[in-house]
Design an enzyme around this catalytic site. Structure first.
Site, PDB file in Angstrom:
ATOM      1  N   MET A  14       0.840  -1.193   0.000  1.00 53.94           N
ATOM      2  CA  MET A  14       0.000   0.000   0.000  1.00 53.94           C
ATOM      3  C   MET A  14       0.872   1.239   0.000  1.00 53.94           C
ATOM      4  SD  MET A  14      -2.996   1.211   2.604  1.00 53.94           S
ATOM      5  CE  MET A  14      -4.210   0.236   1.753  1.00 53.94           C
ATOM      6  N   CYS A  15       1.020   1.833  -1.199  1.00 53.44           N
ATOM      7  CA  CYS A  15       1.825   3.040  -1.372  1.00 53.44           C
ATOM      8  C   CYS A  15       3.291   2.786  -1.005  1.00 53.44           C
ATOM      9  CB  CYS A  15       1.270   4.210  -0.574  1.00 53.44           C
ATOM     10  SG  CYS A  15      -0.464   4.568  -0.854  1.00 53.44           S
ATOM     11  N   ARG A  16       4.143   3.636  -1.531  1.00 55.42           N
ATOM     12  CA  ARG A  16       5.570   3.646  -1.224  1.00 55.42           C
ATOM     13  C   ARG A  16       6.011   5.097  -1.233  1.00 55.42           C
ATOM     14  NH1 ARG A  16       6.911  -0.943   0.983  1.00 55.42           N
ATOM     15  NH2 ARG A  16       4.979  -0.153   1.855  1.00 55.42           N
TER      16      ARG A  16
ATOM     17  N   ASN B  51       1.433  -0.324  -7.234  1.00 59.54           N
ATOM     18  CA  ASN B  51       1.265   1.044  -6.750  1.00 59.54           C
ATOM     19  C   ASN B  51       1.109   1.915  -7.992  1.00 59.54           C
ATOM     20  OD1 ASN B  51       1.719   0.691  -3.767  1.00 59.54           O
ATOM     21  ND2 ASN B  51       3.628  -0.171  -4.545  1.00 59.54           N
TER      22      ASN B  51
ATOM     23  N   LEU C 135       4.450   6.996  -4.339  1.00 61.45           N
ATOM     24  CA  LEU C 135       3.627   6.206  -5.248  1.00 61.45           C
ATOM     25  C   LEU C 135       2.325   5.890  -4.538  1.00 61.45           C
ATOM     26  CD1 LEU C 135       6.311   3.540  -6.253  1.00 61.45           C
ATOM     27  CD2 LEU C 135       5.829   5.694  -7.458  1.00 61.45           C
TER      28      LEU C 135
END
Length: 244
Positions: free
Chosen positions: A1-3, A41, A86
């Protein structure tokens, strides 16, 4: 979940920050190794940096690997402090450029990697805590990260240091709702980040500091930050890690 990724150090191109390394931030958009269930992502990205002391930002609501124009531009832009993110959108929130991070208010850049569980039940309370910052458009974005950002901005405006402001946000939201609260921020001269439910790594070397959700390469200098920690970094002070 997202970076997300934060950099502080000698000037370098945005291209080198985002695209270089066998596990670069771009690679993490389609082949993340440590996310909480997300395979891609691909719901947008953003990069913020500083030009003549002012925070500048570029965001899109598309996968970063599809944006060849930004890849070219990134090679011509140099920065000594930057935040890149991201997005893997949480169900119920739009895939829209307004939701792509980093968010910005004045000199501050902010990214949230995570999710507020049961957001609908605590949104009004969060916005009450943040107070009236209507002049900050990103604080009104239709996503759960926005009121966290709004609360951080309020903390900073009231005099909290960069890391203190993030720690106070985590303290406030975890008292209201479970979730994952990995936050990252910069003010142009320092970085701060929290870990709460997701991975975070830090690397020091060559008068530079990088903070990232995942290591960008196989350099053994990358150190995992313990969960429920606060990281602060400055070129004069170095990296400090404390428990939340």
């Amino acid at each position: 979940m997202c970076r997300h990724l934060g950099y502080l150090g000698p000037e370098r191109t945005l291209h080198s920050l985002i695209y270089e390394g066998e596990h670069s931030l771009e690679t993490q958009s389609y082949a993340p190794r440590m996310t909480q269930g997300a395979i891609l992502n691909a719901d947008g990205y953003g990069v913020g940096w500083y030009q003549d002391g002012a925070a500048v930002r570029f965001r899109r609501a598309q996968p970063i690997w599809t944006d060849q124009s930004f890849r070219e531009v990134a090679g011509a832009v140099r920065a000594s402090c930057a935040v890149a993110a991201l997005r893997s959108a949480t169900v119920g929130f739009p895939v829209d450029e307004s939701c792509a991070q980093p968010f910005r208010a004045g000199r501050w850049l902010f990214s949230h990697n995570g999710k507020v569980e049961g957001y609908g039940g605590v949104e009004s309370k969060l916005r009450e805590l943040a107070g009236d910052i209507a002049e900050v458009p990103d604080a009104r974005a239709p996503v759960d990260s926005a009121p966290l950002f709004a609360l951080a901005v309020r903390n900073w405006r009231e005099g909290a240091a960069l890391g203190e402001g993030l720690a106070a946000v985590v303290s406030a939201i975890t008292a209201l709702a479970p979730g994952r609260y990995n936050l990252l921020a910069s003010d142009g001269t320092s970085l701060a980040a929290t870990t709460w439910g997701d991975s975070l790594f830090v690397r020091e070397g060559g008068d530079a500091v990088q903070i990232a959700s995942e290591p960008l390469d196989g350099d053994p200098a990358w150190r995992r930050v313990p969960d429920r920690s606060l990281v602060t970094a400055g070129l004069a002070t170095g990296v400090r890690i404390s428990r939340l």
